[in-house]
Design an enzyme around this catalytic site. Structure first.
Site, PDB file in Angstrom:
ATOM      1  N   HIS A 373       0.836  -1.205   0.000  1.00 39.44           N
ATOM      2  CA  HIS A 373       0.000   0.000   0.000  1.00 39.44           C
ATOM      3  C   HIS A 373       0.870   1.255   0.000  1.00 39.44           C
ATOM      4  O   HIS A 373       0.701   2.152  -0.827  1.00 39.44           O
ATOM      5  CB  HIS A 373      -0.900  -0.031   1.231  1.00 39.44           C
ATOM      6  N   GLU A 374       1.819   1.325   0.928  1.00 36.64           N
ATOM      7  CA  GLU A 374       2.654   2.518   1.043  1.00 36.64           C
ATOM      8  C   GLU A 374       3.554   2.712  -0.171  1.00 36.64           C
ATOM      9  O   GLU A 374       3.731   3.832  -0.656  1.00 36.64           O
ATOM     10  CB  GLU A 374       3.484   2.452   2.324  1.00 36.64           C
ATOM     11  N   HIS A 377       1.689   4.110  -3.030  1.00 37.02           N
ATOM     12  CA  HIS A 377       1.560   5.572  -2.962  1.00 37.02           C
ATOM     13  C   HIS A 377       2.757   6.232  -3.644  1.00 37.02           C
ATOM     14  O   HIS A 377       2.619   7.275  -4.288  1.00 37.02           O
ATOM     15  CB  HIS A 377       1.485   6.032  -1.507  1.00 37.02           C
ATOM     16  N   TYR A 388      -4.484  14.555  -2.992  1.00 34.59           N
ATOM     17  CA  TYR A 388      -4.890  13.794  -1.809  1.00 34.59           C
ATOM     18  C   TYR A 388      -6.048  14.446  -1.061  1.00 34.59           C
ATOM     19  O   TYR A 388      -5.930  14.825   0.114  1.00 34.59           O
ATOM     20  CB  TYR A 388      -3.693  13.598  -0.887  1.00 34.59           C
ATOM     21  N   GLU A 397      -6.061   6.378  -2.535  1.00 37.65           N
ATOM     22  CA  GLU A 397      -6.116   5.333  -1.512  1.00 37.65           C
ATOM     23  C   GLU A 397      -6.582   3.997  -2.084  1.00 37.65           C
ATOM     24  O   GLU A 397      -6.083   2.934  -1.704  1.00 37.65           O
ATOM     25  CB  GLU A 397      -7.050   5.768  -0.375  1.00 37.65           C
ATOM     26  N   ASP A 471     -10.833  13.276   7.247  1.00 38.15           N
ATOM     27  CA  ASP A 471     -10.310  12.296   6.293  1.00 38.15           C
ATOM     28  C   ASP A 471     -10.055  12.923   4.922  1.00 38.15           C
ATOM     29  O   ASP A 471     -10.262  12.292   3.894  1.00 38.15           O
ATOM     30  CB  ASP A 471     -11.269  11.108   6.184  1.00 38.15           C
ATOM     31  N   HIS A 476     -10.031   7.860   2.668  1.00 40.43           N
ATOM     32  CA  HIS A 476     -10.002   6.454   3.083  1.00 40.43           C
ATOM     33  C   HIS A 476     -11.389   5.831   3.021  1.00 40.43           C
ATOM     34  O   HIS A 476     -11.535   4.679   2.601  1.00 40.43           O
ATOM     35  CB  HIS A 476      -9.454   6.324   4.509  1.00 40.43           C
TER      36      HIS A 476
END
Length: 553
Positions: A373-374, A377, A388, A397, A471, A476
């Site tokens: 996931h990271e 990004h 974002y 996301e 958020d 998310h």
């Protein structure tokens, strides 16, 4: 083989809110939360373009000159005036099926207009088959004064002050002069990036009015080492959950007049600067006096290092991508970050993993899907660079989650390996579910903005209309709608085809301000490019979006 190594650190996966960076989870995830009726926030300052050519014109070459010629000839289709004056070529990419994608930025007087991109797509016969992107209405900014009164240096000072950054910054802030369309107005602005690690880390983008120094907008999108002579070495280690990592690539180091040391620095891949794992507590590479990293303290570092290698190999083998920027940039992780820190993040430079509090979360580097996931990004930062916030941020996301689930392919859950005993006892066995988003509750602060039962949404009828201070407008929460569309498609065509389609859309079609509707268009177009217009893959991709309420316009 010996080599001298000097690297910089960089990344994020955290519980949202107004994030420090591209994070894995939203704030206070323990608390239940609700979904809301969709009220799509479109970016009125950016006009979307999507043109499919039925009668294709052939050119001698697929290049910038002919892309410009096409745009000049077809102004009524895309609405861009004075093409040569207003567009500047950004890059030209030829893909694995022979298509060429020419990407332009829109500008005025040589100054880029933030968030605007136009992509002209040629097939392997040098025919323009489609155009997509976002543009700004040039007539609105015709009278904008593009001569700054405020210096970049002063803008940086104002930006640093506005985000309460610590006095010592590990990374030098940078500034770029842009035209920034925002909330119906257009500004000449210094776009300042301020990145730092602290108890409250940040990767801020601050837009400072270049005429009067006012802060127009800002959002939080979350070390050099000594030079050593290093020799490649393969050792072993133990991960957070006791896994034996038998192929742990590291470096053997012998500083002057000191005993031999082993550092988690991997140099085995040709064309890659390296894979480095740092201990945040020391600021140095994770180090041991033997090639066996089995002590409990090293478990988070072992997992971060091993998982980074796995994710790198996925992108290289499946998509021929050489690291996050496709140019071999170093892959850098920090572990042991913060105290009881239940998060991880990509900060535009590197991944950072907290160790959790031991109850709700264990060390977050334990999750392969978290690392994927990271690191995804990072791929997004270097491709579509989705903004974002709101729907572009939710796409950001979602793509990170989708590739997290493709790389860690045991299930369609995100973060199941990082949940602690207290969370599991409470029924929180993962962070999110692509197969069944409504399995988990969202933050109770989001309940007034939803119309569901307080769970993650799987359909646009359950969309959360969140303000930016929650958020980042739902990056998310609403990402689970796109996640579920991808899951439904994968049930028809499999993980491999899904990965090819979504990767193509990310790297060749999506632009910074793409929303859900555009994502549908270009992801289906990517399936058509790869498999054909009436293929099972294209039909399944469209069906996935239909089933979550993102329909063809």
């Amino acid at each position: 083989m010996k080599r001298a190594t000097s690297v910089l650190l960089a990344s994020t996966l955290i519980l949202g809110g107004f994030q420090t960076s591209h994070a894995l989870i939203e704030d206070d995830i323990k608390a239940p939360n609700v979904m809301s009726q969709q009220k799509i926030k479109d970016f009125k300052d950016h006009v979307p373009i999507f043109v499919q050519e039925k009668q294709k014109e052939r050119f001698a070459n697929s290049d910038v000159k002919n892309a410009m010629a096409y745009l000049n000839k077809n102004k009524t289709k895309h609405g861009i005036d004075s093409v040569e004056e207003n567009l500047k070529a950004k890059n030209v990419e030829k893909d694995e099926i022979g298509m060429t994608h020419v990407r332009f930025n829109q500008e005025k007087n040589g100054i880029p207009i933030e968030g605007t991109e136009v992509i002209v797509h040629f097939n392997d016969q040098n025919e323009v088959v489609s155009v997509n992107g976002h543009v700004s209405d040039h007539s609105i900014i015709d009278h904008l004064n593009t001569s700054p009164k405020l210096s970049a240096k002063k803008a940086i000072e104002l930006a640093i002050s506005s985000v309460n950054a610590p006095e010592e910054l590990k990374y030098e802030p940078n500034s770029e002069l842009v035209i920034y369309p925002f909330e119906g107005d257009n500004y000449l602005a210094h776009k300042v990036n301020v990145t730092y690690l602290s108890d409250d880390p940040g990767n801020w983008f601050v837009y400072v009015d270049a005429h009067n120094g006012q802060i127009i907008d800002k959002f939080n999108a979350l070390h050099p080492i000594e030079e050593y002579e290093m020799k490649d070495h393969k050792g072993v280690g133990t991960g957070v959950h006791g896994e034996h990592r038998k192929d742990l690539y590291m470096s053997r180091v012998k500083p002057d007049k000191e005993d031999t040391l082993f550092m988690l620095a991997n140099h085995i891949h040709e064309g890659l600067e390296g894979i480095y794992t740092y201990d945040y507590n020391t600021g140095e590479l994770a180090t041991n006096d033997s090639a066996s990293f089995v002590d409990e303290y090293h478990h988070p570092a072992v997992d971060a290092h091993y998982n980074s290698e796995t994710v790198y190999e996925y992108y290289k083998e499946e998509h021929d991508r050489n690291s996050l920027d496709d140019e071999g940039m170093a892959i850098i992780s920090y572990v042991n970050y913060g105290t009881n820190y239940n998060n991880a993040f990509w900060n535009g430079r590197h991944m950072t993993y907290g160790n959790g509090d031991g109850d709700f979360m264990v060390p977050l580097s334990a999750g392969l899907d978290v690392a994927a996931h990271e690191m995804t990004h990072g791929v997004i930062t270097n491709t579509a660079n989705l903004v974002y916030r709101e729907q572009p941020g939710a796409l950001n996301e979602a793509f990170a989650d989708i590739f997290g689930a493709l790389i860690d392919d045991e299930n369609w859950e995100m973060g199941e390996d990082i949940m602690g005993p207290g969370a599991i006892e409470d029924g929180r066995t993962a962070l999110r579910s692509l197969s069944d988003p409504s399995k988990f509750p969202v933050n109770e602060d989001y309940v007034p903005y939803g119309n569901g039962e307080g769970m993650y949404p799987s359909h646009m009828d359950e969309y959360y209309d969140l303000p930016l201070n929650l958020d980042n407008g739902g990056v998310h929460i609403n990402s689970s709608i796109i996640n579920h569309a991808a899951y439904l498609t994968a049930q028809e065509i499999g993980r491999d085809a899904l990965g090819q389609i979504y990767y193509r859309a990310l790297t060749h079609y999506l632009t910074p301000y793409s929303d859900f509707q555009e994502a549908r268009q270009v992801i289906i177009q990517s399936a058509v490019d790869l498999y054909g217009e009436d293929s099972e893959e294209a039909l399944a991709t469209a069906s996935g979006f239909d089933q979550v309420g993102i329909y063809e316009e």
